[in-house]
Structure formats: structure tokens, C-alpha cells
Design an enzyme around this catalytic site. Sequence first.
Site, mmCIF file in Angstrom:
data_model
loop_
_atom_site.group_PDB
_atom_site.id
_atom_site.type_symbol
_atom_site.label_atom_id
_atom_site.label_comp_id
_atom_site.label_asym_id
_atom_site.label_seq_id
_atom_site.Cartn_x
_atom_site.Cartn_y
_atom_site.Cartn_z
ATOM 1 N N ARG A 146 0.867 -1.180 0.000
ATOM 2 C CA ARG A 146 0.000 0.000 0.000
ATOM 3 C C ARG A 146 0.902 1.228 0.000
ATOM 4 O O ARG A 146 1.827 1.321 0.808
ATOM 5 C CB ARG A 146 -0.986 0.000 1.179
ATOM 6 C CG ARG A 146 -0.389 0.207 2.561
ATOM 7 C CD ARG A 146 -1.413 0.538 3.645
ATOM 8 N NE ARG A 146 -1.024 0.023 4.951
ATOM 9 C CZ ARG A 146 -0.171 0.601 5.786
ATOM 10 N NH1 ARG A 146 0.422 1.737 5.486
ATOM 11 N NH2 ARG A 146 0.122 0.040 6.958
ATOM 12 N N HIS A 168 -2.219 3.409 6.572
ATOM 13 C CA HIS A 168 -3.114 2.294 6.890
ATOM 14 C C HIS A 168 -4.563 2.759 6.796
ATOM 15 O O HIS A 168 -5.402 2.123 6.170
ATOM 16 C CB HIS A 168 -2.803 1.773 8.290
ATOM 17 C CG HIS A 168 -3.830 0.827 8.826
ATOM 18 N ND1 HIS A 168 -3.963 -0.455 8.355
ATOM 19 C CD2 HIS A 168 -4.805 0.982 9.762
ATOM 20 C CE1 HIS A 168 -4.968 -1.062 9.001
ATOM 21 N NE2 HIS A 168 -5.489 -0.204 9.844
ATOM 22 N N TYR A 226 6.563 4.914 11.066
ATOM 23 C CA TYR A 226 7.136 3.567 11.134
ATOM 24 C C TYR A 226 7.831 3.083 9.870
ATOM 25 O O TYR A 226 8.378 1.994 9.843
ATOM 26 C CB TYR A 226 6.066 2.557 11.556
ATOM 27 C CG TYR A 226 4.798 2.571 10.710
ATOM 28 C CD1 TYR A 226 4.740 1.889 9.500
ATOM 29 C CD2 TYR A 226 3.667 3.265 11.130
ATOM 30 C CE1 TYR A 226 3.589 1.895 8.731
ATOM 31 C CE2 TYR A 226 2.503 3.282 10.366
ATOM 32 C CZ TYR A 226 2.474 2.596 9.168
ATOM 33 O OH TYR A 226 1.331 2.608 8.408
HETATM 34 C C1 LIG Z 1 -9.140 -8.669 16.061
HETATM 35 C C2 LIG Z 1 -8.593 -7.330 15.662
HETATM 36 N N1 LIG Z 1 -7.473 -6.871 16.255
HETATM 37 C C3 LIG Z 1 -6.986 -5.665 15.946
HETATM 38 C C4 LIG Z 1 -7.596 -4.875 15.011
HETATM 39 C C5 LIG Z 1 -7.041 -3.487 14.673
HETATM 40 N N2 LIG Z 1 -6.497 -3.486 13.313
HETATM 41 C C6 LIG Z 1 -7.206 -3.024 12.270
HETATM 42 S S1 LIG Z 1 -6.419 -3.240 10.811
HETATM 43 C C7 LIG Z 1 -5.076 -3.945 11.565
HETATM 44 C C8 LIG Z 1 -3.930 -4.423 10.738
HETATM 45 C C9 LIG Z 1 -4.342 -5.426 9.712
HETATM 46 O O1 LIG Z 1 -3.269 -5.793 8.926
HETATM 47 P P1 LIG Z 1 -3.400 -6.739 7.660
HETATM 48 O O2 LIG Z 1 -4.137 -7.980 8.035
HETATM 49 O O3 LIG Z 1 -2.062 -6.914 7.089
HETATM 50 O O4 LIG Z 1 -4.346 -5.965 6.655
HETATM 51 P P2 LIG Z 1 -4.090 -4.550 5.974
HETATM 52 O O5 LIG Z 1 -4.661 -3.525 6.913
HETATM 53 O O6 LIG Z 1 -2.643 -4.400 5.739
HETATM 54 O O7 LIG Z 1 -4.879 -4.591 4.708
HETATM 55 C C10 LIG Z 1 -5.268 -3.975 12.946
HETATM 56 C C11 LIG Z 1 -4.282 -4.480 13.917
HETATM 57 C C12 LIG Z 1 -8.757 -5.387 14.408
HETATM 58 N N3 LIG Z 1 -9.421 -4.701 13.485
HETATM 59 N N4 LIG Z 1 -9.223 -6.608 14.746
#
Ligand SMILES: Cc1ncc(C[n+]2csc(CCOP(=O)(O)OP(=O)(O)O)c2C)c(N)n1
Lengths: 331, 331, 355, 355
Positions: free
Chosen positions: C252, C256, C265
Site C-alpha cells: 500500500r 493504513h 514507522y
Molecule cells: C481482532 C482485531 N485486532 C486488531 C484490530 C485493529 N487493526 C485493524 S487493521 C489492523 C492491521 C491489519 O493488517 P493486515 O491484516 O495486514 O491488513 P491490511 O490492513 O494491511 O490490509 C489492525 C491491527 C482489528 N481490526 N481486529
Amino acid sequence: MKTAVEAKTMTLVQAITDALDTMLNEKEEVLLLGEDIGKNGGVFRATDGLQAKYGEGRVIDTPLSEAGFVGAGIGLAVNGFLPVIEIQFLGFIYPAYEQIMTHASRIRMRTMGHFTVPMVIRAPYGAGVRAPEIHCDSTEAIFTHMPGIKVVCPSSPYDAKGLLIAAIEDPDPVLYLEPMRCYRSAKEEVPEGKYSIEIGKGNKLMEGDDVTVITWGAMVPETIKAAKLMKEKNTHCDVIDLRTLFPLDKDMIAESVQKTGRTVIVHEAHATGGVGNDVLAIINDTSFLYQKAPVERVTGFDAPVPYFGFEDHYLPTPARIQQAIEKVMKF
Amino acid sequence: MKTAVEAKTMTLVQAITDALDTMLNEKEEVLLLGEDIGKNGGVFRATDGLQAKYGEGRVIDTPLSEAGFVGAGIGLAVNGFLPVIEIQFLGFIYPAYEQIMTHASRIRMRTMGHFTVPMVIRAPYGAGVRAPEIHCDSTEAIFTHMPGIKVVCPSSPYDAKGLLIAAIEDPDPVLYLEPMRCYRSAKEEVPEGKYSIEIGKGNKLMEGDDVTVITWGAMVPETIKAAKLMKEKNTHCDVIDLRTLFPLDKDMIAESVQKTGRTVIVHEAHATGGVGNDVLAIINDTSFLYQKAPVERVTGFDAPVPYFGFEDHYLPTPARIQQAIEKVMKF
Amino acid sequence: MENHFPIRRIMDENGHIINSDYEEKITEKLVKEFYRHMVRIRIFDRKAISLQRQGRIGTYAPYEGQEASQVGSAAALRENDWMFPTYRDHGAAMTFGHSLRNILLFWNGRNEGCVPPEGKKIFPPAIPIATQIPHAAGAAFAERKKGTVNAAIAYFGDGATSEGDFHEGLNFASVFKAPVVFFNQNNQYAISVPFNKQMNTKTIAQKALAYDMPGVRIDGNDVFMVYFETLHALERARKGEGPTLIEAVTWRYGAHTTADDPSKYRNQSESSNRRQEADPILRLERWLKNMGRFDEKWVQTIEEKAAAEIDQAIAEMEDFPPADPAVIFDHVFAEPTWQIRQQKEEYLKQMGGGR
Amino acid sequence: MENHFPIRRIMDENGHIINSDYEEKITEKLVKEFYRHMVRIRIFDRKAISLQRQGRIGTYAPYEGQEASQVGSAAALRENDWMFPTYRDHGAAMTFGHSLRNILLFWNGRNEGCVPPEGKKIFPPAIPIATQIPHAAGAAFAERKKGTVNAAIAYFGDGATSEGDFHEGLNFASVFKAPVVFFNQNNQYAISVPFNKQMNTKTIAQKALAYDMPGVRIDGNDVFMVYFETLHALERARKGEGPTLIEAVTWRYGAHTTADDPSKYRNQSESSNRRQEADPILRLERWLKNMGRFDEKWVQTIEEKAAAEIDQAIAEMEDFPPADPAVIFDHVFAEPTWQIRQQKEEYLKQMGGGR
Ligand SMILES: Cc1ncc(C[n+]2csc(CCOP(=O)(O)OP(=O)(O)O)c2C)c(N)n1
Ligand SMILES: Cc1ncc(C[n+]2csc(CCOP(=O)(O)OP(=O)(O)O)c2C)c(N)n1
Ligand SMILES: [Mg+2]
Ligand SMILES: [Mg+2]
């Protein structure tokens, strides 16, 4: 409670950082674990700068795995560390529910004190900050119904620091709830260095003889607003910020209700099964004959916390609180 | 409620099997999923014979993975099936808590009814059968505090069948709690074929004008024992078996309390945060002026359900219930 | 294991087809179709960010840089398939036919945002990470039980692979041979946490070995690789051969979410490098140019069309009738319980009384 | 994948050493030591079943058939290591030095049963499946942080691999290179659910690939294979090389617990066949016989000794002071809350008043 000399003006979230800093500095057993708490300093910046100061060995970014790192936190805690775990939002604690329910809260009991879990779980909670769904849950009651863990929730910067230090020093697991809405909404003088606020003690924020209004967390400012407006109308509220949700400050509740005979409880969690009902039970048990009116509860509805486009409708407002105060006064 | 003509004498667990059989037969969308429910017929034999009768495609042994099969159950439910999921013991539902909390109970709300989850989760619960730890939890309150799911709990074979059929036919998720202690403790006539008991309605088991005693599940027989003993002492109890824990039968509770003015609530879950407090809240809200005494709660203690060597000390007994009845009478 | 799971690609960064098996299949028509979709969702993404900055929608999760993954995979679906996206996959959802207005409503905190167009089996975006993975397994299993040829696709990120639900969902699907494609977009970050802190493996694809399920690692910025691999996995699924795990390696460019500051970061120069070199849209442009078929006019037309469509959707979103608070009570159960009836009534009375 | 993870063994069913690397290491002393431990825990297991039948203890989970896995792995531990067992691993716990009396107290519903002897880092048996796996990862990580050479071992069954906690625990350990051995006893059943319904893979060892962690599949009835492989994994752990997953393929002869009836779901003749052919104790007996060192007297002596020790433990369990109900209040928190003080007081009053 020992208070250090110097003080600084800070927000609630800064007070949390300050408490973590104080304890990381004081005890090398203190470890922070969680998602994005390192370089990023947490999504709310509660751990900002701490990894740079204490290193990756003390402030640890974990994989995205709440059951995993809460479970590992239990292992760290029984093996000499004092883990302070950040759950990014309370609504994401559910994957770790089993670990908290069947282990963190029970290991002392199961082993008659041979193993213990001096662990803190920090979790921002609540609606009103226009966050996406699930991010806004206020589900403290699923933890207060779990013997073996304490639940605290500060509403001010001063309390935030003192309660977090107390939680870290507590020999048992503590769930430390952080009202997101209060993170940066107000500033206050916070003493430097170490001090703590006793877990289990409420805080009387306003004195009044007419109605007892009991609340905590993000509903404290709303309640104060309502109480001040009522004061103008000559109704005087005893406003209690519970600060600890388990164990509740029974004595403070009973004393106030026995004085006023009228009670309003305010919380943003759902009415059914909310911690408000535990307050009600204390009143029933201790102050039945003093009651001049049924207790009024002003709460979130028995509906999931809605999408943020509707959250203002879900959350108790000063207007709803005032109406409840008027209702118990008129009864 | 339509009642079929023929009836058979059966235990509560047999009535559950009968309800499942009835519904598997009636609707091909009904699927059973769970651990050991196939050949083994479930650890309590609740699904005994059903896989042989309906095949592996309808009665499905899943991997040991509560979050996985509850999550998959949600997928099945939104895609046209009516999954009835067995959680082996309520104490093992916690890994699936997130799926139930954030999805099963919310999908209707989240999509304004576009997707729905007509799913039933069955779970044996409660202490008193000398099972190992965790197997004995009675944590219904962590589900009644979750808008979007109903919670029911039969105490008799007749109710067990009727409520389970109602749960399977309900368009929303239902948690169906099975009091293990009652599985085989009594037999009763149960009609053949299909009938249902309305979710949300309590059942008056004894009529009396002196005290209202409210309970459910495995505490029903204990409460009846106590009420019968009190009757001999000339204290007459209105005994209510709630049968549904969410939504509670507010009208039945209010009506009875307004008649007696004295209430005892009995449940085996912990006092703090127990469903008893919701009953208390209903009394507060509806019957304040009728109350002649504070409500007494006879509950499990605010301690984890102990190892079975001590469970008899943890559970409410007829003696403790009687003492509470006497206490509200004497007030 | 890394060498067992090389990053497969069909088209290189310069727009050259490097796998001759596909040469015939990659037609101008297909290239332009994909190009058009990617441009459309990119314009949407940028507009949404600016709407958020103006306070016209809430926090927003952008996907710029991941367009090939989302378009290529969604384009491989058939009408009756199921889609289980996350908060970052509305590019895929739009490609599959979701309503732009509704997607904007979602980001504006309205329940209508989770309602797909009639007949479109698109689940609401999963907010709790990885929870949609078992749903997809279950919905796919349902299709298998019904005997259809429909399949499901579940989207999730690299971070999601650490959750128990990832494991349980893949295990369930593999045991029951559910017709589902587990489509991972490895954008190499879970908010601030880089891939190498998320897991000890160098690939996500290899995690398929834990379920005896095919696992492939592909260039997620090569829309053809994404498209043909997803198509292949869906075919396997439809034939009853069970699930597949696809790791689409991507990036990306931006934050985020709009609440995030990536400079905390990571060095954002990586994003600008990738923009120059590995951008999925640029790559198609290069193919068109290599083939001498690049037509600025056409590009301008599709951009204008997309912009107009999006502006229209924004207008519809903003003209959408204001929230009726009653909605918060109306879909908790099919029939409201007394609590809900009572609370709704009291609330409406209070509202009526003026706040 | 099965052929990548052959079942490794050192000693065959007839008691012959088939891997010459180990010939020197397998001494009479070691054989006898393992034999003694296995006989001891088998006698315990049988006694416990009969105690349950007599109503002298509660539901009991037997491990007969799995003795080589439990003894071999536990024997590889050092004094200061950690053990995280399940309800079926008290054979391992006893081998590692747990108190027999306390183990019996556990099965009799007494909290004392979860208290290990002073200095013995044995966690209470995990009842919720797989939950101990992250604990072991965390406790091991703690040792690494302290800079010790101590390691941890987590026991779990084939069914446990389906839980999210298995995945999250292994991922955590692999990311942080925690010194932990994940010791799986694949007894091929999770209560009634056979291996092939639990997962789509033919091995559990291959699941290690999802974490870039060594995974090995061994004959869990070959005590030497178990011992040396666990020793090796522990060495790796102590050297900072991270976790290992060991799949010990074995079989429980009897019921899942005394509340279970295996004839409902499997043909128990398989158990008797295995008893004849693959029994871990018999195998050592065969080695001794092959070497001409089998000594019936010695066997009798160790059997008698074990029986006496166990009888003694049973007597101690039964003589143990009766449960003081107050204990249910006394260890909820370090300091009891007012609820607990009040409830305890009321309860004791009621008790005093006679029930
Ligand atoms: C169970 C849970 N824990 C924490 C979060 C907070 N959170 C939202 S997005 C994210 C990161 C997700 O990373 P990834 O799976 O790589 O997807 P990306 O956002 O990079 O598309 C986190 C920790 C959440 N939504 N759900
Ligand atoms: C979370 C959870 N779900 C269900 C159970 C009930 N249960 C107890 S043992 C068992 C089977 C475990 O199988 P496996 O992991 O193979 O270990 P084994 O019993 O064969 O040693 C089940 C389903 C449980 N204890 N915990
Ligand atoms: Mg990512
Ligand atoms: Mg097993």
C-alpha cells in the site's frame, strides 16, 4: 497515595504514557506488549517514544494475535514478568476472551496461589469518537462477571496515571479501560514520578444532597454537565465517578444513596446486564429503606453500538441524564 | 403452541434428541455441527442415532475448533441453512466468543436485515455433575449482555423440546443452554411431533402469595424443594422458571412481585453481573412501590466455579434458598 | 521455503509478457478492461481520502497500490459467487458490482453501507481481523452442500494470518473441501508492523502446507497473474477440489487509514520507488505502449467517466436522507424485544421533546 | 507431504535398534530406566481407572499406550525447565517429578492437585484445549529474556491442532525464537473424532512449515526416538535456535476418559492389535530379551515398588484432610474483595448453623 512534588499539565493519554514510562523505569520486569505499540507508539500514541527509550526488548510489537499474546503474557507473568498488554480497542479483546476467562483470572485459584498472573490489559473503549463499528464497544460487564480479574476505568489524567500504576503493581490481573473520548478532551496537573490510586475506591466529584448520580469513564463529563445544569435549577447532585468497576466501592455508593435516597446511574454500555445493575444490587442490599424513588438508569440501548453516523443517538447525553434526575426528583 | 396427540415419557436430554430429530426431519436446511456429535452421539448422547438416521451430510463432526465452526455456521446460516451447533460444554464456548459477539449477533443489524443468522448454539452448562473444572461454568450473563442473540434455558423435558424447536425456528441466533444436572434427573411426558414454546415467556411452577422466587435451569428443582419445605411452614411461594434469559418475561416478574412484594432470585452464576441483576432491574423499574423487602439473591459466589470436590459448597442449596425466603419474610 | 514459493508473474514491470503460455490470452480488450477498473477504483480511493480530509466521511482505509490484486481477483468471480471483503477491499467489491454510493455510506457511518445491491452476495467488510475467513468457509461449504458450482472468496491481509480464525477457517475449508479461495493481499504491513515481525516465514503461501491445500505466491501487482491464478483456484473449487490459498504480494502506498501516519514507522520513499517501478496501472500502460496501443484520449475518457460516476455517487451519498435514529433499534432482531420497543419509544419521546 | 515426514524410529517393534547412530547410546541402564518409568505410570493409570470405577476419584483420563511419548519426552527435560501438560499428560508430569498424591487429588476435584512440588515448574493441566500452547511460548520467551538456558515443553493432542491457540502459540514462539518444544501426541483421536476428520493433512509435523520451524514425525511408541528427538529439540531451544514441533504418533488403548465409551466410535480390536505389536513397554522387553538381559525378578521388583509407591499415594490422597469449603474463597485474589469476604462470612455462618 504518595504524591511526588513536581507536576505537569497533561491529557489522559499522556498520563497513561507517563505511568508506563514511570513503571518501565522503576521495574525491569515491566514489559509492554501489543499491536503497533513500538515505533508507531500505538494507534493513540499511548506508548509514544517508549520503545526508543526502553528498547525492543521491553516494548514489544506482537503479531496480530490477541489470544496468542494474551496467552503468552500469562506465560510471561507466571514466569516473573509484569506484562502490560495493549488491546488496540476493547472490541478486539474477544479473541482473547478464553485466555482471560479460563486462565488469567483463574490461575491463582487453580493453583492455590502457587502461580499468579500480575498482568495488566489496557484497552481503549467506547463510542463517540467516530470510529468504525466494533471499535466502540463498552463491554466491561463481560469482565466484571469474571471472578479473579479487577476492572478499572479512569476518567481524568490524574486518575489515569495513578490507577495504571496501581494496576501494574497489583498482584492480580487488571483490565484497565481507557475512555477514548477523554483521551485528549481535557488537561490536568499530573504529579511527576510514582503515585497510585487505590483500586476499589470511587471518587466524589460533586457534593449534593438531592440525588446520587453514579457513573464512570467517558460518561463522567456528560454527567458533570447535567449535574451542573441541575444545580442551576437548584437540584444538587452527589456525583460519583466509580473509577473501579470491580470491585465496586460499595461504601461510597451506600453512603451517598442513604443520604439522598434517589439515584441515577449513567453508563454507555447496554442496559441489560450492564454494570449499572451491580450498582443497583448494592443499593438493594444496603439501602433499601432509604430509597425514595426507583433507581433510574441512563444507558446505551439494548442494541449493538451503532455505526458512527448514529452513535450520538446511542450514547447518553446530558439531556437524557437531566431528564432522569428530574424523574427521580419528581417521583 | 400446537401440541401433537401422542406422548412419550422421556428425560430432558432425550427430549433434546427428539426435538433435533423432529426438526431434521421437517426441514432439510437443518444441519447439526459440533465435536463428537456423529457416531459418538455427543458426549451426553444428545445426538445419539441422528447421524445414522440423517447421514454425515446433516450431522457433522467438526474439527476441534469452536471459533472455526461457529464462524462457518454463520456462513452456512447466511447462505440458507439452519445450523444447530453443539458446544461440548458452555465453558468451551469462549474461543467462539468473538464470532458470536461481533458477527452472529450483529449481522442483521449491520446489514439492516439483508443477511441474517438463524443459528442455534446448544451448550450444556452448570455445576453439580462432578465434571472437571471449566466444564461447570454458568456464564449466561456474557450473552444476555449481547444485543442480537436470545438466550433460553429449559428445566424440564417438555420445555426442552418446545424451546429447542422454537429456537431452531427463530429467525435470529439463539443460545440454548442445557442444564446438565437435569439431563437425566427426571422424566416427563413429552408430546411426539412438533410443538414449540414461545421464547420470552416464563413458567409459573407454583402459586403462592407470600414470596416470589425466580430461577431457571438446574436451580429449578432446588428451588421447588425449598418452596415445598416453606409451604409446610406456611409460607407460600410463587415460583417462576424464567425459561428465557433474554428477553426476560418482564410481565410475569412484575405481576408476581406486585402480588407478593417479596422476591428471592436463585441462580448458580456468580452474584456480580449475574442475570439475577436484570431481574432486579425489572423489579426496580416496574414494582418499586410494591416491594416490602429488599430482593434476596441466592447465587454462586464471586469466585470461579471450584473444582468438583467443592462444587456442592458453591451451588445454591435448598437450605440457602429457604434462609433467603425466611429473610425476606421477616424483613 | 522461500524458493519453493517463488513470486510468480505473467507480466513484468515493463509490461512484457514473460510467460508465453498466457500470450494469447492477454488481449487488448482484457488489458483495457482491467486498466479501466483499476483507474476507476484508484480515482475512487483518492476522492475518498479527500472527502475524509474535508470531514465529509469518517476514517477511511485506502488501498492505492493494491488495485491489481483487487481487480484481478474480483474479475475472476462469477455472478453467483460470494465475496467476503475487509475494510480495505472495496476496490474488489466495486469491481464485483457493489454500489459506490453504499460504499461511501459505509465510510460515513451508515448501515446502508453494508447492504449490497440485490442479488450480489457481498458480505459487509470484516472489521475484526480474520473473522470473515470462517464465514467464507461456511458459505462455500453451503454451496457445496446445495450442489451448485458457486464459490466464495475471502480477502485478508498479511497481519490476519496471525489470528486463530485464519487457521481455523483454512482447516475447516480443507477438511470439508469447501469451494473457497483464500485471497491474501500481503501488503507487507499490518498497520505499522512489518511482515518480518508478524511471522517467521518469508512467505504466506507456504502456510497452505499446513492444510494440504495448494498455496501460491504471486505478484499482486500483476493483474494478469492475479486474474488467472484466481480463476484457476475458483475452477478447482467449482470442481469440488477444495480451497486454495493465494498470496498476492503487494504494497500500500499510503497510510493504513486516514487516522494513520506511516512516516512514524517506515520510510515512505519505498512507496514512491514502487510507484515508479511496480505500479499495477503503469504496468498495463507500458504493455499498451509496448504494443503501440496506448491511447491518451481513451485514458482521458475512462478517467472522466470514472470521475463522473464517483462524483455522482458522492452526490447520492450526500443527498442520502439523513439518519433516522430509529434505525438503531430496528434491526437488532426480526421482532423487537420489549427492551427495544420500550427504549425506542422513550427515545423518540425524548427526541420529540427537543434535546 | 506425508513422504516428507516419514515416521522416524530408532527401535523397531521387535526391540531391534534400526538406526546405528544410536546403538552406543542405548545402554541397558537407559533401557531399564525408561522401562521402570513406563511401568510405573502404567500401573498408576490402571489403578486410577479402578479408583474411578469404585467412586474414589472423579472422571479420569487414561493414557495407556502413550507411555513412551510421555516418559521419553519428560526424561529429556532438565530440572529447571517448564512443563505445560494437558489432562492426559500426568504420566509425563510424574516422570518429571510431580507428586503422585497431588495428581490423584486433581482427579478427585481438589485444588491441591494443581500445585506442583516446590521448585517444579509444572503448570496445571490445561482443560480448555490448546490454551496452554501460548502459555508455554510466553514462559519460554521469559526464560530467553532472562538469558537462562531453560526451556519449556507443551503437550497437546491431535485435536488441539485445530484450535486457533495452537496456531497463535506456534507463531508467537517462532517470531520470538522462544525456547519451547511443542510436543504433540497424535493418538489419532480427539474423543471420537478420527485424525482424518480433524484435518486434511496426513501429518501434524508438516504444520511446522507454516512457521518455518523444524517439524518431525516420530514413532511415539519408541521411547528412544522420543527421548533423543526431544533432547535435540531442547538443545536447539537452549542454544537460541527457537521452537520445534514434534509429532509423536501413538495410540490410546482405552477410552478418552472414564466417561467415554470408545466402542461407540471405533473397533477396539485395533487397540488389542497394537497392544501385541506396538506396545512401548513390550518393545523394551523385547530389546532386553534380544540382549539376553531380561530379568523377571527385576521386573517384578520394579512393579512391586511402583505399586507400593502408588498405593502409598492413594492412601495419602484418601487421608488428605477433607475439603475446607473456605478454600473456594481464599485464592480468587491475593487480597479478597468485599464480595468475597462477605460471601465467605455468610456462608460460614450458614454452615455453622447446620445445613
Ligand atoms: C481482532 C482485531 N485486532 C486488531 C484490530 C485493529 N487493526 C485493524 S487493521 C489492523 C492491521 C491489519 O493488517 P493486515 O491484516 O495486514 O491488513 P491490511 O490492513 O494491511 O490490509 C489492525 C491491527 C482489528 N481490526 N481486529
Ligand atoms: C476448547 C475446548 N473444546 C472442547 C473441549 C472438550 N474436549 C476435551 S478433550 C477433547 C478432545 C481432545 O483431543 P486431542 O487434542 O486429540 O487430545 P487427546 O484427548 O486425544 O489426548 C475435547 C473435544 C475442551 N476441553 N476444550
Ligand atoms: Mg497488511
Ligand atoms: Mg488425540
